[in-house]
Design an enzyme around this catalytic site. Structure first.
Site, PDB file in Angstrom:
ATOM      1  N   ARG A  44       0.814  -1.220   0.000  1.00  0.00           N
ATOM      2  CA  ARG A  44       0.000   0.000   0.000  1.00  0.00           C
ATOM      3  C   ARG A  44       0.846   1.268   0.000  1.00  0.00           C
ATOM      4  O   ARG A  44       0.386   2.322  -0.423  1.00  0.00           O
ATOM      5  CB  ARG A  44      -0.913   0.009   1.225  1.00  0.00           C
ATOM      6  CG  ARG A  44      -2.015  -1.046   1.197  1.00  0.00           C
ATOM      7  CD  ARG A  44      -2.791  -1.060   2.486  1.00  0.00           C
ATOM      8  NE  ARG A  44      -1.949  -1.480   3.605  1.00  0.00           N
ATOM      9  CZ  ARG A  44      -2.365  -1.523   4.867  1.00  0.00           C
ATOM     10  NH1 ARG A  44      -3.599  -1.151   5.167  1.00  0.00           N
ATOM     11  NH2 ARG A  44      -1.560  -1.923   5.825  1.00  0.00           N
ATOM     12  N   HIS A 165       3.174 -24.021   6.124  1.00  0.00           N
ATOM     13  CA  HIS A 165       4.630 -24.213   6.139  1.00  0.00           C
ATOM     14  C   HIS A 165       5.037 -25.514   6.816  1.00  0.00           C
ATOM     15  O   HIS A 165       6.123 -26.042   6.560  1.00  0.00           O
ATOM     16  CB  HIS A 165       5.326 -23.022   6.816  1.00  0.00           C
ATOM     17  CG  HIS A 165       5.221 -23.014   8.310  1.00  0.00           C
ATOM     18  ND1 HIS A 165       4.125 -22.521   8.971  1.00  0.00           N
ATOM     19  CD2 HIS A 165       6.081 -23.436   9.264  1.00  0.00           C
ATOM     20  CE1 HIS A 165       4.313 -22.644  10.271  1.00  0.00           C
ATOM     21  NE2 HIS A 165       5.495 -23.193  10.479  1.00  0.00           N
ATOM     22  N   LYS A 169       8.245 -28.773   6.020  1.00  0.00           N
ATOM     23  CA  LYS A 169       9.332 -29.157   6.922  1.00  0.00           C
ATOM     24  C   LYS A 169       9.903 -30.514   6.525  1.00  0.00           C
ATOM     25  O   LYS A 169       9.166 -31.430   6.155  1.00  0.00           O
ATOM     26  CB  LYS A 169       8.823 -29.210   8.372  1.00  0.00           C
ATOM     27  CG  LYS A 169       8.614 -27.842   9.011  1.00  0.00           C
ATOM     28  CD  LYS A 169       8.117 -27.993  10.434  1.00  0.00           C
ATOM     29  CE  LYS A 169       8.005 -26.641  11.134  1.00  0.00           C
ATOM     30  NZ  LYS A 169       9.315 -26.083  11.488  1.00  0.00           N
ATOM     31  N   GLU A 201       6.082 -25.693  22.653  1.00  0.00           N
ATOM     32  CA  GLU A 201       6.943 -24.522  22.503  1.00  0.00           C
ATOM     33  C   GLU A 201       7.233 -23.917  23.873  1.00  0.00           C
ATOM     34  O   GLU A 201       6.347 -23.856  24.729  1.00  0.00           O
ATOM     35  CB  GLU A 201       6.253 -23.472  21.618  1.00  0.00           C
ATOM     36  CG  GLU A 201       5.909 -23.977  20.226  1.00  0.00           C
ATOM     37  CD  GLU A 201       5.036 -22.998  19.450  1.00  0.00           C
ATOM     38  OE1 GLU A 201       4.662 -21.956  20.026  1.00  0.00           O
ATOM     39  OE2 GLU A 201       4.732 -23.274  18.284  1.00  0.00           O
ATOM     40  N   ASP A 220      -4.997 -22.445  15.981  1.00  0.00           N
ATOM     41  CA  ASP A 220      -3.683 -22.003  15.519  1.00  0.00           C
ATOM     42  C   ASP A 220      -2.813 -23.155  15.050  1.00  0.00           C
ATOM     43  O   ASP A 220      -2.061 -23.013  14.082  1.00  0.00           O
ATOM     44  CB  ASP A 220      -2.972 -21.250  16.646  1.00  0.00           C
ATOM     45  CG  ASP A 220      -1.699 -20.575  16.175  1.00  0.00           C
ATOM     46  OD1 ASP A 220      -1.717 -19.961  15.086  1.00  0.00           O
ATOM     47  OD2 ASP A 220      -0.678 -20.659  16.880  1.00  0.00           O
ATOM     48  N   HIS A 225      -1.879 -27.697  11.030  1.00  0.00           N
ATOM     49  CA  HIS A 225      -0.618 -28.433  11.076  1.00  0.00           C
ATOM     50  C   HIS A 225      -0.781 -29.879  11.553  1.00  0.00           C
ATOM     51  O   HIS A 225      -0.358 -30.821  10.876  1.00  0.00           O
ATOM     52  CB  HIS A 225       0.381 -27.718  11.991  1.00  0.00           C
ATOM     53  CG  HIS A 225       0.619 -26.288  11.622  1.00  0.00           C
ATOM     54  ND1 HIS A 225       0.580 -25.827  10.321  1.00  0.00           N
ATOM     55  CD2 HIS A 225       0.916 -25.206  12.385  1.00  0.00           C
ATOM     56  CE1 HIS A 225       0.838 -24.532  10.314  1.00  0.00           C
ATOM     57  NE2 HIS A 225       1.037 -24.133  11.542  1.00  0.00           N
ATOM     58  N   LYS A 311       1.948 -23.905  24.568  1.00  0.00           N
ATOM     59  CA  LYS A 311       2.955 -22.851  24.719  1.00  0.00           C
ATOM     60  C   LYS A 311       3.441 -22.801  26.170  1.00  0.00           C
ATOM     61  O   LYS A 311       2.799 -23.343  27.060  1.00  0.00           O
ATOM     62  CB  LYS A 311       2.371 -21.502  24.301  1.00  0.00           C
ATOM     63  CG  LYS A 311       2.080 -21.420  22.800  1.00  0.00           C
ATOM     64  CD  LYS A 311       1.695 -20.026  22.376  1.00  0.00           C
ATOM     65  CE  LYS A 311       1.588 -19.924  20.864  1.00  0.00           C
ATOM     66  NZ  LYS A 311       2.893 -20.147  20.189  1.00  0.00           N
TER      67      LYS A 311
END
Length: 425
Positions: A44, A165, A169, A201, A220, A225, A311
């Site tokens: 933009r 993604h 891997k 994580e 998420d 995944h 997490k």
């Protein structure tokens, strides 16, 4: 030498600067681009080519890398405001039609429909056109369908590449490669007693508090995944890899909703989450989720698939552990090129090697390369997404109805075996 044009919407954004340009550079160093292959960076902001390249180099240091300046010569900048039809007219003047033309939507899904419409109005939806779509592709089944329907008016399913993604891997790629190249393992596949897919994580939500609070661990990580990894394990291998996605759809459609939420689903939130920046003070969002899932297929009926993500855990872990009836286990490490096979008659695990000895592209580079090559194997079909959302929606409904309580856990000190005991009983 690769021959293509790529238009990157959202070129000044975080993902583009952190991952996408570096991944395109990685592809360039491996395969090279034809002289007239172009990367049209679009954003933009009204920037000159020089201003954009200066910004890009500040963020990536690409100019100081080997072949970096050669790569940068393929990049130009064009200001495209997604709600401005005239900007798309300018884009159509420089976009090619005689070779693959790839549009990467590194933008909010709220702009997908408008952008697709403008591309079509300017005759940029021809046979060589491909779209790469970034997640999130929906908040539930309803919105997932709405996003696709708004794009499918102008583009066909075979033109759409939904990027995840995780599928790029090396550790995930190894699952399919090992199954394809080891007939003995396929015999073992009929003796699977349980599967554990785990991504833990040590980090918290960091600067993503506002975004994360709206989606949580289930949306998420599990919806895309972990369920994609599950489908690679549970699918019947087709004779032709082009049919792989069809087989994955069949698997995901057999996911069974929990019969007993408290024994099959555990959710929790790390202590201090509600104090994170831009997180609601009474948030019910889960940062830990563990699911004992089942498939209704002849091969896997009654076999538990444990899907675990959290997490602020004591350690990082990204792995798939497959348990066989004879006490043997096979473990894939998703973030590295390592596979171990533990046999009951052997004291030490066996380290298995994959057949592909070539240097492996990193996830985004691998998937971008596949899209350039028009290879859909590592991209989810719309029906895969819909099947996964059908399952996830049942869990979301259970969360909303408090079918399983929201527990609390101390950051970096969770005792996993004790916490997950109800799932393994």
């Amino acid at each position: 030498m690769l021959d293509f044009d790529l238009v990157l919407f959202g070129a000044t954004g975080d993902l583009a600067m952190r991952k996408l340009f570096v991944s395109l550079y990685e592809i360039y160093t491996h395969y090279g681009f034809k002289n007239d292959s172009r990367i049209i960076a679009s954003g933009r902001k009204e920037l000159s080519n020089e201003e954009f390249l200066t910004l890009l180099c500040e963020k990536t240091q690409l100019h100081s890398r080997e072949k970096g300046r050669e790569f940068l010569a393929h990049i130009s900048y064009l200001c495209v405001r997604l709600d401005n039809p005239k900007d798309f007219e300018e884009l159509s003047k420089i976009a090619t039609k005689n070779k693959p033309l790839i549009f990467y939507f590194s933008i909010s899904p709220s702009f997908f429909a408008t952008t697709a419409q403008h591309l079509a109005k300017n005759a940029l939806n021809h046979a060589n056109t491909r779209l790469i779509l970034e997640k999130p592709l929906g908040h539930d089944l309803k919105t997932c369908k709405e996003i696709f329907q708004s794009i499918s008016v102008f583009f066909k399913e075979e033109q759409i590449f939904r990027i995840d993604h995780y599928l790029g891997k090396k550790g995930v790629q190894n699952i399919l490669e090992l199954r394809l190249n080891n007939p003995i393992l396929n015999i073992l596949w009929d003796q699977i007693s349980a599967v554990e897919i785990c991504v833990y994580e040590t980090l918290g939500v960091e600067e993503r508090g506002e975004f994360y609070d709206k989606i949580g661990a289930l949306r998420d990580m599990v919806q895309n995944h972990l369920l994609q990894v599950l489908s690679l394990i549970a699918t019947d291998l087709p004779n032709n890899l082009k049919d792989l996605r069809k087989e994955k759809i069949k698997v995901l459609k057999t996911l069974q909703p929990p019969k007993d939420f408290k024994k099959q689903v555990i959710r929790a939130q790390y202590q201090g989450y509600r104090d994170e920046n831009k997180v609601h003070k009474e948030s019910q969002t889960e940062t830990f989720v563990a699911i004992k899932a089942f498939l209704d297929t002849p091969k896997f009926k009654g076999v538990p698939f444990y899907l675990k993500h959290a997490k602020k855990m004591p350690h990082n872990q990204a792995s798939v552990k497959i348990h066989f009836n004879a006490v043997n286990t096979l473990e894939f490490f998703l973030s590295q090129d390592k596979i171990t096979l533990t046999l009951k008659d052997h004291q030490n695990p066996l380290i298995l090697e994959t057949h592909n000895k070539q240097e492996f592209l990193r996830p985004y580079a691998k998937l971008l390369y596949d899209a350039i090559q028009n290879n859909h194997n590592n991209f989810a079909h719309q029906l895969e997404l819909e099947a996964s959302w059908v399952f996830i929606d049942t869990l979301i409904e259970g969360f909303m109805n408090n079918a399983t309580p929201l527990y609390s856990y101390e950051s970096h000190h969770l005792n996993e075996s004790e916490f997950l005991k109800p799932l393994y009983q």
